[in-house]
Design an enzyme around this catalytic site. Structure first.
Site, short mmCIF file in Angstrom:
data_model
loop_
_atom_site.label_atom_id
_atom_site.label_comp_id
_atom_site.label_asym_id
_atom_site.label_seq_id
_atom_site.Cartn_x
_atom_site.Cartn_y
_atom_site.Cartn_z
CD GLU A 1 -1.84 1.36 -3.79
OE1 GLU A 1 -1.94 2.39 -3.12
OE2 GLU A 1 -0.76 0.95 -4.27
CG ASP B 1 -1.75 1.26 1.31
OD1 ASP B 1 -2.72 1.34 0.55
OD2 ASP B 1 -1.43 2.16 2.11
CG ASP C 1 -1.50 3.38 5.64
OD1 ASP C 1 -2.65 3.69 5.26
OD2 ASP C 1 -0.63 4.20 5.96
#
Ligand SMILES: [Zn+2]
Length: 397
Positions: free
Chosen positions: A270, A188, A366
């Site tokens: 991501e 992340d 996170d």
């Protein structure tokens, strides 16, 4: 065959440095004149010559100009030809729809020139620290030889940066990709300058002090009299600090991505394009922590560039070691519970803390997001893996 480029800092006397600057200026000028010719005079050229302006026609004109203008002739012709090639490529990309219309090169932005390997001498390693190379019209250039080049050099680029002049060698070498059965990881990338792994580890880019100092000097510059020497001085100082911060970030990015690439086989990230489209998935789209980017102190575009480069570096390093990068849709990764899968805005207590309203699972927000990212990128089917072991395996690994 693989391509790689190494950059080294040049140590040269003032005369050589001034000559570098002149070469950059001439190369820029050649590029901009050639661009102007292609933009404004192509009809005239076609009427006179019966064909379009091309790399060969411009290279011929360059030779003619060099015969008449000594300060253009004093700089290496190879660098000027490379500029014409770049322009030819830029038009090729434009006509193929891959890029916008070529723009003029600018001072302090495009301060570089390139020379093909056929025109440069071999790299002479002087000792453990120094090496030199002979460049046409310039002579021997000494640079700090921080790592070896093991391959065939294609070309070199001399470039000005805020902390001085550098030489970049791009080269080719042979490589056989090894088999890779390392564990998978979810990563992340925060909207602040930190990165969290599905293993629970966290790390952050070590530049906050420099970023703060940079902001202070920008404020100093804006207070000083416009266009004064003192203002210029403050601006230069601010630029040097920004460059130091950028180097420190790049170093961190290299060290971190190398570590990750050696340890993991598949890295799930991501998809930043989707994240940016949803106007900060963490901020607006999912609400919690609206002004985090401002609080982080690191300019949003700098941060975006830093995370993009992190991805680029990790991708090629993993690829080199037989691993792979998988990208997933980032939406809801920050408000979904990685244990039970419940999706609720209320799961986020604050920017840092995740507490599931359904099952009570608590974690750093996170890290929870990183686990969701891992699950999204690796699960064969959503339900079976969610209760299952991939996280446990990761924790154990
Ligand atoms: Zn839960």
């Amino acid at each position: 065959m693989r391509n790689r480029a190494h950059k080294y800092r040049i140590y040269a006397d003032q005369q050589t440095v001034d000559f570098f600057a002149r070469c950059c200026g001439v190369v820029r000028l050649v590029y901009n004149i050639a661009l102007e010719q292609r933009s404004s005079f192509w009809r005239q050229f076609k009427r006179a010559e019966g064909r379009n302006i091309s790399y060969p026609s411009q290279a011929r004109e360059l030779t003619a100009i060099r015969a008449e203008v000594p300060w253009i002739a004093e700089c290496p012709i190879d660098a000027q030809q490379q500029a014409l090639r770049d322009l030819n490529q830029a038009f090729g990309n434009f006509f193929a729809g891959r890029a916008g219309y070529p723009k003029p090169r600018r001072k302090f932005v495009n301060d570089a020139f390139r020379i093909p390997s056929s025109r440069i001498g071999p790299i002479e390693v002087l000792n453990g620290k120094w090496a030199r190379v002979r460049l046409p019209k310039i002579g021997d250039v000494k640079f700090r030889y921080t790592r070896p080049i093991r391959g065939k050099v294609g070309n070199i680029t001399v470039v000005r940066e805020a902390n001085g002049w550098h030489i970049i060698f791009s080269y080719e070498f042979e490589h056989e990709t090894p088999a890779n059965d390392n564990p998978s990881v979810g990563i992340d990338r925060g909207i602040v300058n930190n990165v969290a792994l599905s293993t629970g580890e966290m790390s952050s880019m070590p530049t906050s002090d420099l970023d703060e100092l940079h902001k202070q000097w920008q404020r100093v510059a804006s207070r000083r009299k416009s266009r004064s020497k003192r203002q210029a001085k403050a601006k230069r100082h601010a630029a040097r600090i920004a460059a130091r911060a950028a180097r420190k970030r790049l170093h961190w990015q290299h060290v971190t991505t190398t570590r990750f690439a050696r340890r993991f086989g598949t890295a799930v990230l991501e998809d930043l394009k989707i994240r940016n489209m949803s106007a900060s998935a963490r901020g607006t789209a999912e609400d919690p922590g609206r002004d985090v980017a401002q609080k982080a102190g690191l300019n949003r575009s700098i941060l975006a560039a830093a995370w993009f480069r992190f991805e680029t570096l990790l991708t090629y390093k993993l690829d080199f070691l037989g691993g792979t990068v998988v990208k997933v849709d980032p939406r809801y990764t920050s408000v979904t519970c990685s244990e039970c899968g419940s999706r609720d805005k209320g799961n986020r207590e604050n920017q840092a803390k995740f507490l599931c309203l359904s099952c009570g699972h608590a974690d750093h927000a996170d890290v929870n997001a990183a686990v969701n990212i891992l699950l999204a990128g690796t699960r064969p089917s959503a339900a079976s893996e969610r209760s299952g072991g991939s996280r446990v395996l990761e924790r154990a690994a």
